[in-house]
Design an enzyme around this catalytic site. Structure first.
Site, PDB file in Angstrom:
ATOM      1  CG  HIS A 147      39.251  38.305  45.085  1.00 44.91           C
ATOM      2  ND1 HIS A 147      39.089  38.350  43.717  1.00 44.91           N
ATOM      3  CD2 HIS A 147      40.295  39.111  45.370  1.00 44.91           C
ATOM      4  CE1 HIS A 147      40.003  39.168  43.208  1.00 44.91           C
ATOM      5  NE2 HIS A 147      40.746  39.632  44.187  1.00 44.91           N
ATOM      6  CD  GLN A 149      41.095  37.563  54.459  1.00 47.44           C
ATOM      7  OE1 GLN A 149      40.380  37.423  55.439  1.00 47.44           O
ATOM      8  NE2 GLN A 149      40.809  36.997  53.305  1.00 47.44           N
ATOM      9  CG  PHE A 186      32.691  42.915  51.040  1.00 47.98           C
ATOM     10  CD1 PHE A 186      32.021  43.997  50.501  1.00 47.98           C
ATOM     11  CD2 PHE A 186      33.675  43.141  51.992  1.00 47.98           C
ATOM     12  CE1 PHE A 186      32.329  45.293  50.900  1.00 47.98           C
ATOM     13  CE2 PHE A 186      33.983  44.433  52.406  1.00 47.98           C
ATOM     14  CZ  PHE A 186      33.303  45.509  51.855  1.00 47.98           C
ATOM     15  CB  ILE A 187      36.630  42.233  46.630  1.00 44.23           C
ATOM     16  CG1 ILE A 187      36.339  40.767  46.314  1.00 44.23           C
ATOM     17  CG2 ILE A 187      38.119  42.547  46.414  1.00 44.23           C
ATOM     18  CD1 ILE A 187      36.456  40.418  44.837  1.00 44.23           C
ATOM     19  CB  ALA A 217      42.178  47.815  48.801  1.00 41.89           C
ATOM     20  CB  VAL A 218      41.732  44.457  53.965  1.00 35.28           C
ATOM     21  CG1 VAL A 218      40.348  43.892  53.772  1.00 35.28           C
ATOM     22  CG2 VAL A 218      42.772  43.502  53.440  1.00 35.28           C
TER      23      VAL A 218
HETATM   24  N1  GUN Z   1      41.010  42.363  49.983  1.00 34.92           N
HETATM   25  C1  GUN Z   1      42.332  42.163  50.007  1.00 34.92           C
HETATM   26  N2  GUN Z   1      42.589  40.886  49.867  1.00 34.92           N
HETATM   27  C2  GUN Z   1      41.393  40.264  49.781  1.00 34.92           C
HETATM   28  C3  GUN Z   1      41.036  38.910  49.639  1.00 34.92           C
HETATM   29  O1  GUN Z   1      41.865  38.016  49.566  1.00 34.92           O
HETATM   30  N3  GUN Z   1      39.696  38.653  49.599  1.00 34.92           N
HETATM   31  C4  GUN Z   1      38.766  39.621  49.669  1.00 34.92           C
HETATM   32  N4  GUN Z   1      37.490  39.244  49.627  1.00 34.92           N
HETATM   33  N5  GUN Z   1      39.075  40.891  49.776  1.00 34.92           N
HETATM   34  C5  GUN Z   1      40.395  41.177  49.847  1.00 34.92           C
END
Ligand code: GUN
Length: 175
Positions: free
Chosen positions: A74, A95, A126-127, A129-130
């Site tokens: 990621h 994002q 850091f991941i 689910a944005v």
């Molecule tokens: N959350 C959703 N998409 C991404 C991504 O591409 N990278 C990260 N770090 N978190 C995410």
């Protein structure tokens, strides 16, 4: 050839041969086509949740090293790849959904500092689910998760990857 990747029906997916299946679903887990490859044998899928469950099972069966590789596939949130337009299409859209492509210089500096502290501590980005978050709630979770142990954070990050995959499948299948 894989079917049109904009919107597909599950019935079509159940009929794909292995290379086309992987070509279609290889990006559901970021830059990790081995997950789709491992799930192919579990066809036919009764629904999108079933397909997601099969992919999650492939990941859960893989060892810690594979989990770390998956997390490391990621990109950083609001990181250099994003700045230079080198994210995958899925990641770019995710994002942008939380406004991470429109940060003020001060916010950018904050993300850079947190990304670095997090990577230094855990060895992966850091991941989160944005799509389920706002910029502020991402920053709040960032601060809170920095206090976790490495083991806790590996589990938390994997759960977020599973959520991201489910949301990507929803985009692909409308549901
Ligand atoms: N959350 C959703 N998409 C991404 C991504 O591409 N990278 C990260 N770090 N978190 C995410």
């Amino acid at each position: 050839m894989p079917p049109d990747v904009d919107r597909v029906a599950l019935g079509e997916v159940n009929g794909l041969d292995r290379p086309d299946f992987v070509a279609l679903l290889g990006g559901i887990f970021e830059d990790s086509p081995w997950v789709a490859d491992g799930a192919w044998a579990s066809r036919p899928f009764a629904g999108v949740d079933d397909l997601h469950g099969a992919m999650v099972a492939v990941v859960r069966r893989a060892g810690t090293e594979a989990h770390l590789d998956l997390l490391r596939a990621h990109p950083d949130l609001a990181g250099r790849l994003a700045e230079t337009g080198r994210l995958t299409a899925s990641s770019t859209a995710e994002q942008a959904s939380a406004g991470l492509d429109r940060l003020t210089p001060a916010e950018k500096t904050r993300f850079n500092g947190l990304n670095e502290a997090y990577r230094d501590k855990f060895g992966f980005p850091f991941i989160i689910a944005v799509r389920e978050h706002t910029k502020q709630s991402i920053l709040d979770r960032f601060e809170a998760r920095l206090a976790n142990t490495a083991e806790q954070e590996r589990q938390t990050a994997l759960e977020e990857v599973f959520k991201i995959a489910r949301l990507r499948l929803a985009q692909l299948f409308r549901g």
